[in-house]
Motif scaffolding. Structure first.
Motif, PDB file in Angstrom:
ATOM      1  N   THR A  40       0.965  -1.669  -0.253  1.00  0.00           N
ATOM      2  CA  THR A  40       0.196  -0.407  -0.118  1.00  0.00           C
ATOM      3  C   THR A  40       0.852   1.750   0.232  1.00  0.00           C
ATOM      4  O   THR A  40       2.010   1.376   0.615  1.00  0.00           O
ATOM      5  N   ASN A  41       0.472   1.940  -1.263  1.00  0.00           N
ATOM      6  CA  ASN A  41       1.350   3.372  -1.011  1.00  0.00           C
ATOM      7  C   ASN A  41       0.688   4.251  -0.473  1.00  0.00           C
ATOM      8  O   ASN A  41      -0.880   4.708  -0.607  1.00  0.00           O
ATOM      9  N   LEU A  42       0.999   4.609   1.099  1.00  0.00           N
ATOM     10  CA  LEU A  42       0.331   5.538   1.891  1.00  0.00           C
ATOM     11  C   LEU A  42       0.333   6.974   1.538  1.00  0.00           C
ATOM     12  O   LEU A  42       1.164   7.555   1.986  1.00  0.00           O
ATOM     13  N   ILE A  43      -0.524   7.990   1.046  1.00  0.00           N
ATOM     14  CA  ILE A  43      -0.491   9.045   1.225  1.00  0.00           C
ATOM     15  C   ILE A  43      -1.728   9.704   2.362  1.00  0.00           C
ATOM     16  O   ILE A  43      -2.584   9.493   2.534  1.00  0.00           O
ATOM     17  N   LEU A  44      -0.577  10.219   3.266  1.00  0.00           N
ATOM     18  CA  LEU A  44      -1.154  10.946   4.701  1.00  0.00           C
ATOM     19  C   LEU A  44      -1.258  12.251   4.413  1.00  0.00           C
ATOM     20  O   LEU A  44      -0.608  12.912   4.937  1.00  0.00           O
ATOM     21  N   LEU A  45      -2.164  12.737   4.441  1.00  0.00           N
ATOM     22  CA  LEU A  45      -3.114  14.285   5.579  1.00  0.00           C
ATOM     23  C   LEU A  45      -2.769  14.743   6.707  1.00  0.00           C
ATOM     24  O   LEU A  45      -3.035  13.863   7.332  1.00  0.00           O
ATOM     25  N   GLY A  46      -1.941  15.439   6.182  1.00  0.00           N
ATOM     26  CA  GLY A  46      -1.132  16.145   7.416  1.00  0.00           C
ATOM     27  C   GLY A  46      -1.837  17.317   8.377  1.00  0.00           C
ATOM     28  O   GLY A  46      -2.851  17.650   8.510  1.00  0.00           O
ATOM     29  N   GLY A  47      -0.564  17.915   9.461  1.00  0.00           N
ATOM     30  CA  GLY A  47      -1.395  19.147  10.250  1.00  0.00           C
ATOM     31  C   GLY A  47      -2.000  19.182  11.381  1.00  0.00           C
ATOM     32  O   GLY A  47      -1.837  17.787  12.058  1.00  0.00           O
ATOM     33  N   LEU A  48      -3.046  19.886  11.920  1.00  0.00           N
ATOM     34  CA  LEU A  48      -3.212  19.801  13.608  1.00  0.00           C
ATOM     35  C   LEU A  48      -3.997  18.465  13.848  1.00  0.00           C
ATOM     36  O   LEU A  48      -4.962  18.417  12.812  1.00  0.00           O
ATOM     37  N   PHE A  49      -3.434  18.012  14.360  1.00  0.00           N
ATOM     38  CA  PHE A  49      -4.551  16.116  15.487  1.00  0.00           C
ATOM     39  C   PHE A  49      -5.858  16.560  16.001  1.00  0.00           C
ATOM     40  O   PHE A  49      -5.630  17.657  17.163  1.00  0.00           O
ATOM     41  N   HIS A  50      -6.702  16.283  15.570  1.00  0.00           N
ATOM     42  CA  HIS A  50      -7.770  16.966  16.260  1.00  0.00           C
ATOM     43  C   HIS A  50      -8.453  15.569  17.213  1.00  0.00           C
ATOM     44  O   HIS A  50      -9.037  14.606  16.774  1.00  0.00           O
ATOM     45  N   ARG A  51      -8.574  15.528  18.006  1.00  0.00           N
ATOM     46  CA  ARG A  51      -8.288  14.295  18.543  1.00  0.00           C
ATOM     47  C   ARG A  51      -9.598  14.619  19.573  1.00  0.00           C
ATOM     48  O   ARG A  51     -10.483  13.131  18.917  1.00  0.00           O
ATOM     49  N   ASP A  52     -10.718  14.960  18.789  1.00  0.00           N
ATOM     50  CA  ASP A  52     -12.297  14.559  18.959  1.00  0.00           C
ATOM     51  C   ASP A  52     -12.553  13.837  18.310  1.00  0.00           C
ATOM     52  O   ASP A  52     -13.873  13.523  18.210  1.00  0.00           O
ATOM     53  N   SER A  53     -11.919  13.941  17.093  1.00  0.00           N
ATOM     54  CA  SER A  53     -13.084  13.717  15.240  1.00  0.00           C
ATOM     55  C   SER A  53     -11.840  12.595  15.258  1.00  0.00           C
ATOM     56  O   SER A  53     -12.092  12.408  13.559  1.00  0.00           O
ATOM     57  N   ASN A  54     -10.310  12.963  15.853  1.00  0.00           N
ATOM     58  CA  ASN A  54      -9.382  11.917  14.541  1.00  0.00           C
ATOM     59  C   ASN A  54      -8.789  12.269  13.541  1.00  0.00           C
ATOM     60  O   ASN A  54      -8.981  11.068  12.567  1.00  0.00           O
ATOM     61  N   ILE A  55      -8.931  13.644  13.079  1.00  0.00           N
ATOM     62  CA  ILE A  55      -8.466  14.199  12.025  1.00  0.00           C
ATOM     63  C   ILE A  55      -7.381  14.839  11.642  1.00  0.00           C
ATOM     64  O   ILE A  55      -6.904  15.186  12.839  1.00  0.00           O
ATOM     65  N   PHE A  56      -6.261  14.736  10.946  1.00  0.00           N
ATOM     66  CA  PHE A  56      -5.639  15.805  10.678  1.00  0.00           C
ATOM     67  C   PHE A  56      -6.391  16.587   9.671  1.00  0.00           C
ATOM     68  O   PHE A  56      -7.117  16.275   8.608  1.00  0.00           O
ATOM     69  N   HIS A  57      -5.465  18.006  10.016  1.00  0.00           N
ATOM     70  CA  HIS A  57      -6.145  18.740   9.048  1.00  0.00           C
ATOM     71  C   HIS A  57      -5.060  19.826   9.001  1.00  0.00           C
ATOM     72  O   HIS A  57      -4.837  20.674  10.045  1.00  0.00           O
ATOM     73  N   SER A  58      -5.414  20.551   7.692  1.00  0.00           N
ATOM     74  CA  SER A  58      -4.685  21.556   7.708  1.00  0.00           C
ATOM     75  C   SER A  58      -5.126  22.306   6.309  1.00  0.00           C
ATOM     76  O   SER A  58      -5.380  21.450   4.960  1.00  0.00           O
ATOM     77  N   VAL A  59      -5.121  23.661   5.852  1.00  0.00           N
ATOM     78  CA  VAL A  59      -5.349  24.085   4.627  1.00  0.00           C
ATOM     79  C   VAL A  59      -4.800  23.885   3.560  1.00  0.00           C
ATOM     80  O   VAL A  59      -5.363  23.228   2.023  1.00  0.00           O
ATOM     81  N   GLU A  60      -3.464  22.834   3.892  1.00  0.00           N
ATOM     82  CA  GLU A  60      -2.687  22.655   2.393  1.00  0.00           C
ATOM     83  C   GLU A  60      -2.768  21.194   2.062  1.00  0.00           C
ATOM     84  O   GLU A  60      -3.095  20.781   0.863  1.00  0.00           O
ATOM     85  N   ASN A  61      -4.204  20.680   2.800  1.00  0.00           N
ATOM     86  CA  ASN A  61      -4.478  19.519   2.199  1.00  0.00           C
ATOM     87  C   ASN A  61      -5.455  19.165   1.078  1.00  0.00           C
ATOM     88  O   ASN A  61      -5.427  18.464   0.640  1.00  0.00           O
ATOM     89  N   TYR A  62      -6.288  20.517   1.421  1.00  0.00           N
ATOM     90  CA  TYR A  62      -7.176  21.139   0.137  1.00  0.00           C
ATOM     91  C   TYR A  62      -6.245  20.753  -1.309  1.00  0.00           C
ATOM     92  O   TYR A  62      -7.193  19.784  -1.718  1.00  0.00           O
ATOM     93  N   GLY A  63      -4.512  21.358  -1.755  1.00  0.00           N
ATOM     94  CA  GLY A  63      -4.230  21.281  -2.501  1.00  0.00           C
ATOM     95  C   GLY A  63      -3.928  19.686  -3.439  1.00  0.00           C
ATOM     96  O   GLY A  63      -4.027  19.156  -3.837  1.00  0.00           O
ATOM     97  N   LEU A  64      -3.988  19.437  -2.187  1.00  0.00           N
ATOM     98  CA  LEU A  64      -2.859  17.992  -2.271  1.00  0.00           C
ATOM     99  C   LEU A  64      -4.403  17.117  -2.569  1.00  0.00           C
ATOM    100  O   LEU A  64      -3.886  15.989  -3.614  1.00  0.00           O
ATOM    101  N   ILE A  65      -4.906  17.079  -2.134  1.00  0.00           N
ATOM    102  CA  ILE A  65      -6.219  15.928  -2.461  1.00  0.00           C
ATOM    103  C   ILE A  65      -6.821  16.522  -4.498  1.00  0.00           C
ATOM    104  O   ILE A  65      -7.277  15.553  -5.326  1.00  0.00           O
ATOM    105  N   ARG A  66      -6.686  17.776  -4.250  1.00  0.00           N
ATOM    106  CA  ARG A  66      -7.448  18.371  -5.789  1.00  0.00           C
ATOM    107  C   ARG A  66      -5.737  18.230  -7.127  1.00  0.00           C
ATOM    108  O   ARG A  66      -5.917  17.661  -7.728  1.00  0.00           O
ATOM    109  N   ASN A  67      -4.376  17.534  -6.143  1.00  0.00           N
ATOM    110  CA  ASN A  67      -3.799  17.502  -7.240  1.00  0.00           C
ATOM    111  C   ASN A  67      -3.539  15.796  -7.164  1.00  0.00           C
ATOM    112  O   ASN A  67      -2.577  15.090  -8.258  1.00  0.00           O
ATOM    113  N   THR A  68      -4.403  15.395  -6.788  1.00  0.00           N
ATOM    114  CA  THR A  68      -4.511  13.778  -6.374  1.00  0.00           C
ATOM    115  C   THR A  68      -5.850  12.977  -7.433  1.00  0.00           C
ATOM    116  O   THR A  68      -6.934  13.488  -6.906  1.00  0.00           O
TER     117      THR A  68
END
Length: 267
Positions: free
Chosen positions: A141-169
């Protein structure tokens, strides 16, 4: 009860499912309504046996017991485990060698990740700690993990840079979760940042697959992220009502019912 109040109460319930305990002030600020309004909503939820009021806030009750204690995120995965696992088995079986897939947040997508063939050569993009931990040991498995701040209440990594990575994938399939599914209000979730990631995944994938247990149908959360027509396939359990089966068929959405014996298709 007005539609707006029903929607707000549903959103409060969903929020409590993500947090151990929440205050009236915090809910008031998130929803831009008065604290008095939130107190009345919480009083209604307590009368319905959904929450237990605390000093200045509330905790969600476990519906399967009369003992009152907080409902925490870790326990959410154990709800409807059988149904979620069957959904995950069916969803994972749709993934083909060398495909690129998106795995959304939520408590059903980890069952998709868990049931993927470990020897299957794929590329998987995800943004939750749970899915990343499930996939990282898999050599194929080639794993692409979006990074950024980890929100413990929702188990999510988030940053505004993530949007661009998804758009380019570009993905062959996106496995999307939802907090609520309504024919008129569409697909909804609670957190704004989560909804934004979901929208980008939907825009960047060829085939959109909603994985949701039947308890999500008829629920409305606070943040809209997609319309029904944005979804190509829905995988759910056999608890889905006849009404919703007919709605999905009428809208031309492929419906897959995952059960213990086999997987039934309704088209």
């Amino acid at each position: 009860m007005s539609f707006e109040r029903k929607k707000r109460i549903s959103a409060i319930t969903h929020l409590l499912q993500q947090k151990n305990e929440i205050s009236v002030k915090e809910i008031s600020e998130m929803m831009h309504v008065s604290e008095m309004t939130i107190r009345r909503d919480l009083d209604t939820l307590e009368e319905q046996g959904v929450v237990n009021r605390t000093h200045g806030g509330a905790v969600l009750l476990d519906p399967n017991t009369s003992v009152r204690y907080p409902y925490i995120l870790g326990e959410q995965i154990t709800k409807n485990t059988r149904e979620k696992n069957l959904i995950g088995i069916k969803a994972a079986s749709l993934v083909r060698p060398h495909e690129t897939i998106f795995l959304d947040s939520g408590t059903t997508t980890p069952f998709v990740a868990k049931n993927l063939n470990p020897d299957l050569p794929i590329t998987a993009l995800c943004y939750t700690f749970t899915n990343a931990m499930e996939l990282y040991p898999r050599a194929n498995t080639n794993l692409i993990l979006l990074g950024g701040l980890f929100h413990r209440d929702s188990n999510i990594f988030h940053s505004v840079e993530n949007y661009g990575l998804i758009r380019n994938t570009r993905a062959d399939k996106a496995f999307i979760s939802t907090g609520g599914f309504d024919p008129e209000m569409g697909l909804t979730t609670f957190f704004d940042y989560e909804a934004a990631i979901k929208r980008e995944m939907i825009r960047s994938a060829r085939h959109i697959i909603l994985v949701a247990d039947s308890t999500k149908f008829g629920k409305i959360s606070v943040t809209h992220f997609a319309e029904l027509d944005d979804v190509d396939t829905i995988i759910t359990d056999d608890g889905i009502s006849k009404e919703y089966r007919e709605i999905l068929v009428d809208r031309g959405i492929e419906l897959i019912i995952a059960n213990q014996d086999n997987n039934q298709y309704t088209s």
